[in-house]
Scaffold this motif. Structure first.
Motif, PDB file in Angstrom:
ATOM      1  N   ALA A 102       0.831  -1.205   0.000  1.00 61.60           N
ATOM      2  CA  ALA A 102       0.000   0.000   0.000  1.00 61.60           C
ATOM      3  C   ALA A 102       0.867   1.256   0.000  1.00 61.60           C
ATOM      4  O   ALA A 102       0.609   2.211  -0.734  1.00 61.60           O
ATOM      5  CB  ALA A 102      -0.935  -0.007   1.209  1.00 61.60           C
ATOM      6  N   MET A 103       1.883   1.259   0.812  1.00 62.73           N
ATOM      7  CA  MET A 103       2.745   2.421   0.874  1.00 62.73           C
ATOM      8  C   MET A 103       3.544   2.566  -0.415  1.00 62.73           C
ATOM      9  O   MET A 103       3.803   3.687  -0.864  1.00 62.73           O
ATOM     10  CB  MET A 103       3.670   2.322   2.080  1.00 62.73           C
ATOM     11  N   TYR A 104       3.921   1.457  -1.027  1.00 66.59           N
ATOM     12  CA  TYR A 104       4.633   1.510  -2.309  1.00 66.59           C
ATOM     13  C   TYR A 104       3.760   2.181  -3.371  1.00 66.59           C
ATOM     14  O   TYR A 104       4.248   2.937  -4.215  1.00 66.59           O
ATOM     15  CB  TYR A 104       5.007   0.094  -2.731  1.00 66.59           C
ATOM     16  N   ARG A 105       2.455   1.901  -3.310  1.00 67.25           N
ATOM     17  CA  ARG A 105       1.516   2.500  -4.280  1.00 67.25           C
ATOM     18  C   ARG A 105       1.074   3.894  -3.865  1.00 67.25           C
ATOM     19  O   ARG A 105       0.252   4.518  -4.540  1.00 67.25           O
ATOM     20  CB  ARG A 105       0.280   1.612  -4.404  1.00 67.25           C
ATOM     21  N   HIS A 106       1.587   4.391  -2.757  1.00 72.45           N
ATOM     22  CA  HIS A 106       1.190   5.698  -2.222  1.00 72.45           C
ATOM     23  C   HIS A 106      -0.302   5.710  -1.889  1.00 72.45           C
ATOM     24  O   HIS A 106      -0.976   6.736  -2.080  1.00 72.45           O
ATOM     25  CB  HIS A 106       1.527   6.833  -3.196  1.00 72.45           C
ATOM     26  N   GLN A 107      -0.760   4.596  -1.393  1.00 75.89           N
ATOM     27  CA  GLN A 107      -2.161   4.460  -0.986  1.00 75.89           C
ATOM     28  C   GLN A 107      -2.204   3.914   0.434  1.00 75.89           C
ATOM     29  O   GLN A 107      -2.545   2.751   0.655  1.00 75.89           O
ATOM     30  CB  GLN A 107      -2.918   3.552  -1.952  1.00 75.89           C
ATOM     31  N   PRO A 108      -1.883   4.750   1.405  1.00 75.42           N
ATOM     32  CA  PRO A 108      -1.810   4.274   2.793  1.00 75.42           C
ATOM     33  C   PRO A 108      -3.131   3.712   3.299  1.00 75.42           C
ATOM     34  O   PRO A 108      -4.209   4.129   2.868  1.00 75.42           O
ATOM     35  CB  PRO A 108      -1.432   5.529   3.572  1.00 75.42           C
ATOM     36  N   ASN A 109      -3.008   2.804   4.251  1.00 73.88           N
ATOM     37  CA  ASN A 109      -4.190   2.259   4.900  1.00 73.88           C
ATOM     38  C   ASN A 109      -4.666   3.178   6.028  1.00 73.88           C
ATOM     39  O   ASN A 109      -5.849   3.166   6.389  1.00 73.88           O
ATOM     40  CB  ASN A 109      -3.887   0.891   5.495  1.00 73.88           C
ATOM     41  N   TYR A 110      -3.735   3.960   6.590  1.00 72.90           N
ATOM     42  CA  TYR A 110      -4.046   4.765   7.757  1.00 72.90           C
ATOM     43  C   TYR A 110      -3.459   6.178   7.595  1.00 72.90           C
ATOM     44  O   TYR A 110      -2.376   6.359   7.035  1.00 72.90           O
ATOM     45  CB  TYR A 110      -3.461   4.122   9.021  1.00 72.90           C
ATOM     46  N   TRP A 111      -4.188   7.149   8.148  1.00 71.10           N
ATOM     47  CA  TRP A 111      -3.775   8.547   8.091  1.00 71.10           C
ATOM     48  C   TRP A 111      -3.782   9.162   9.482  1.00 71.10           C
ATOM     49  O   TRP A 111      -4.669   8.870  10.293  1.00 71.10           O
ATOM     50  CB  TRP A 111      -4.733   9.353   7.211  1.00 71.10           C
ATOM     51  N   GLY A 112      -2.823  10.048   9.714  1.00 71.04           N
ATOM     52  CA  GLY A 112      -2.826  10.857  10.915  1.00 71.04           C
ATOM     53  C   GLY A 112      -3.663  12.109  10.713  1.00 71.04           C
ATOM     54  O   GLY A 112      -4.223  12.336   9.635  1.00 71.04           O
ATOM     55  N   GLN A 113      -3.708  12.946  11.728  1.00 68.93           N
ATOM     56  CA  GLN A 113      -4.611  14.102  11.707  1.00 68.93           C
ATOM     57  C   GLN A 113      -4.048  15.303  10.962  1.00 68.93           C
ATOM     58  O   GLN A 113      -4.779  16.218  10.653  1.00 68.93           O
ATOM     59  CB  GLN A 113      -4.960  14.528  13.140  1.00 68.93           C
ATOM     60  N   GLY A 114      -2.780  15.306  10.644  1.00 71.95           N
ATOM     61  CA  GLY A 114      -2.191  16.426   9.917  1.00 71.95           C
ATOM     62  C   GLY A 114      -1.608  17.478  10.841  1.00 71.95           C
ATOM     63  O   GLY A 114      -2.166  17.767  11.907  1.00 71.95           O
ATOM     64  N   THR A 115      -0.488  18.043  10.419  1.00 68.95           N
ATOM     65  CA  THR A 115       0.142  19.116  11.170  1.00 68.95           C
ATOM     66  C   THR A 115       0.567  20.208  10.185  1.00 68.95           C
ATOM     67  O   THR A 115       1.111  19.908   9.122  1.00 68.95           O
ATOM     68  CB  THR A 115       1.343  18.591  11.991  1.00 68.95           C
ATOM     69  N   GLN A 116       0.309  21.454  10.546  1.00 70.63           N
ATOM     70  CA  GLN A 116       0.554  22.569   9.636  1.00 70.63           C
ATOM     71  C   GLN A 116       2.018  22.958   9.644  1.00 70.63           C
ATOM     72  O   GLN A 116       2.626  23.149  10.704  1.00 70.63           O
ATOM     73  CB  GLN A 116      -0.287  23.781  10.031  1.00 70.63           C
ATOM     74  N   VAL A 117       2.571  23.115   8.441  1.00 70.04           N
ATOM     75  CA  VAL A 117       3.912  23.659   8.257  1.00 70.04           C
ATOM     76  C   VAL A 117       3.771  24.905   7.384  1.00 70.04           C
ATOM     77  O   VAL A 117       3.222  24.826   6.284  1.00 70.04           O
ATOM     78  CB  VAL A 117       4.849  22.643   7.587  1.00 70.04           C
TER      79      VAL A 117
END
Length: 121
Positions: A102-117
Motif C-alpha cells: 500500500a505504501m509503495y503504491r502511495h495508498q496508505p491504509n491509515y492517516w494521521g490528523q495532519g500538522t501545519q507547516v
C-alpha cells in the motif's frame, strides 16, 4: 491504528523543522510509514516513506536532497527532518502508514490528523 503527528510550525525560508509520528501499533511484518502533504487548493501529494525495514527511504523529487525521513519501527516512529525549507513547502503534512504494498503504491491504509507547516518568505 492511530497515528499521532507533531512538530509543525512556522519557519522562515531556509530554516528547518522536524516532524515526528508515532503509530499505536503495527499491523503486519511489512508495516511502513511515511508522509504526505496538501497545500491550499492542491491535491494531497507524496513526500516520502521509509520501507518496512526502516532503513530504505524514498522521496518525491520536490524534496529530495532537502528532507530526510527515518524510521524506528521498534518504537513505531517515523521522523521527517526538513531542511532548506521553501515557501512552496507550506502545507498540512500528514503522517501515513500501511502495509508495504500500500505504501509503495502511495495508498496508505491509515492517516494521521495532519500538522501545519508554514514557511514564510
Amino acid at each position: 491504528v492511530q497515528l499521532q503527528a507533531s512538530g509543525g510550525g512556522l519557519v522562515q525560508a531556509g530554516g528547518s523543522l522536524r516532524l515526528s509520528c508515532v503509530a499505536s501499533r503495527r499491523t503486519s511484518n511489512t508495516f511502513s510509514m511515511g508522509w504526505f502533504r496538501q497545500a491550499p487548493g492542491k491535491e494531497r501529494e507524496f513526500v516520502g516513506r521509509v520501507d518496512w525495514t526502516g532503513t530504505r527511504p524514498y522521496y518525491s523529487d520536490s524534496v529530495k536532497g532537502r528532507f530526510t525521513i527515518s524510521g524506528d519501527y521498534a518504537k513505531n516512529t517515523v521522523l521527517l527532518q526538513m531542511n532548506s525549507l521553501k515557501p512552496e513547502d507550506t502545507a498540512v503534512y500528514y503522517c501515513a502508514a500501511g502495509d508495504g504494498s500500500a505504501m509503495y503504491r502511495h495508498q496508505p491504509n491509515y492517516w494521521g490528523q495532519g500538522t501545519q507547516v508554514t514557511v514564510s518568505s
